[in-house]
Design a protein around this motif. Structure first.
Motif, PDB file in Angstrom:
ATOM      1  N   VAL A 190       0.835  -1.207   0.000  1.00  0.00           N
ATOM      2  CA  VAL A 190       0.000   0.000   0.000  1.00  0.00           C
ATOM      3  C   VAL A 190       0.871   1.259   0.000  1.00  0.00           C
ATOM      4  N   ALA A 191       1.938   1.245   0.807  1.00  0.00           N
ATOM      5  CA  ALA A 191       2.831   2.402   0.870  1.00  0.00           C
ATOM      6  C   ALA A 191       3.509   2.653  -0.475  1.00  0.00           C
ATOM      7  N   VAL A 193       2.361   1.794  -3.481  1.00  0.00           N
ATOM      8  CA  VAL A 193       1.364   2.288  -4.429  1.00  0.00           C
ATOM      9  C   VAL A 193       1.059   3.762  -4.161  1.00  0.00           C
ATOM     10  N   ALA A 194       0.914   4.107  -2.880  1.00  0.00           N
ATOM     11  CA  ALA A 194       0.638   5.506  -2.533  1.00  0.00           C
ATOM     12  C   ALA A 194       1.789   6.415  -2.961  1.00  0.00           C
ATOM     13  N   GLY A 195       3.027   5.950  -2.756  1.00  0.00           N
ATOM     14  CA  GLY A 195       4.183   6.738  -3.167  1.00  0.00           C
ATOM     15  C   GLY A 195       4.246   6.931  -4.665  1.00  0.00           C
ATOM     16  N   LEU A 197       1.749   7.123  -6.667  1.00  0.00           N
ATOM     17  CA  LEU A 197       0.714   8.067  -7.077  1.00  0.00           C
ATOM     18  C   LEU A 197       1.165   9.505  -6.874  1.00  0.00           C
ATOM     19  N   VAL A 198       2.025   9.711  -5.875  1.00  0.00           N
ATOM     20  CA  VAL A 198       2.525  11.059  -5.600  1.00  0.00           C
ATOM     21  C   VAL A 198       3.645  11.436  -6.560  1.00  0.00           C
TER      22      VAL A 198
END
Length: 231
Positions: A190-191, A193-195, A197-198
């Motif tokens: 999850v971390a 994927v979130a990174g 996206l940023v």
């Protein structure tokens, strides 16, 4: 009269500082020094990252940029001075002193070091850092050689401890009970994927995935050498 005086002195002494209840240290503060002694590699490395992070924030911006550029693990630097480049790139945390890596790094490496020791933790970290770097940059070199990518791809800004950290986190998951193991691996995913996206960088994301796989491959190694594991 003298007897009464001694009686009053005795009474005063009875309620003096020695008779007052002592305040005990919080359990966390009491255990902290012993915990730090048990993780010298993690402690030393974290202090290095804090130092470079402070310098990145307070130092001359031009000098900081030059240092980061010289520490970049791109094809050009790896072909000229591979060992120094791999070493220098691991002395920085992306984001400097405000980087979330500075919070996660001691937690993950400290937990792994307590179980397998400093030398083996360093080995897992270096394996993830070095292999993930090479496996992302060598295809770039090959693509430039055959003309699929421009020569400018040989130089890029790529540094930091993320590959080694992810490998250690994945290796640590192999020492946990199944429920916590998959929760940790899921949290890493999850971390990542979130990174992405940023700030999406295909090579970096590919390197993160490889580092995760390298950590999982290390499960057998860390399990054989673990001091203790939850049953």
């Amino acid at each position: 009269m003298a007897s009464a005086g001694r009686g009053r002195l005795t009474a005063a002494t009875a309620v003096g500082p020695s008779a007052l209840p002592r305040l005990s240290k919080p359990p966390l503060l009491d255990k902290l020094p012993r915990t730090l002694i048990r993780v010298p590699f993690t402690l030393g490395y974290t202090l290095v990252l804090l130092g470079t992070g402070l310098y990145a924030r307070l130092g001359d911006p031009g000098t900081v940029h030059d240092l980061l550029a010289d520490s970049s693990t791109d094809v050009s630097h790896l072909s000229q001075r591979p060992l120094l480049t791999l070493l220098f790139s691991a002395l920085w945390a992306v984001g400097g002193i405000t980087s979330p890596y500075l919070v996660v790094f001691p937690l993950v490496l400290g937990a792994l070091e307590r179980r397998v020791g400093g030398a083996r933790t360093a080995g897992v970290f270096l394996l993830g850092h070095v292999l993930a770097t090479l496996l992302t940059e060598l295809p770039v070199a090959a693509s430039v050689a055959v003309g699929d990518l421009p020569a400018s791809s040989l130089r890029r800004l790529d540094y930091g401890v993320s590959y080694g950290l992810i490998a250690c986190a994945a290796a640590l998951a192999g020492l946990l009970v199944p429920r916590l193991r998959w929760a940790l691996l899921g949290g890493i995913g999850v971390a990542l994927v979130a990174g992405s996206l940023v700030d999406f960088d295909p090579l970096t994301e590919w390197g993160h995935g490889l580092a995760l796989l390298i950590g999982v491959v290390c499960w057998l190694y860390v399990r054989r050498n673990a001091r203790w594991r939850p049953s």
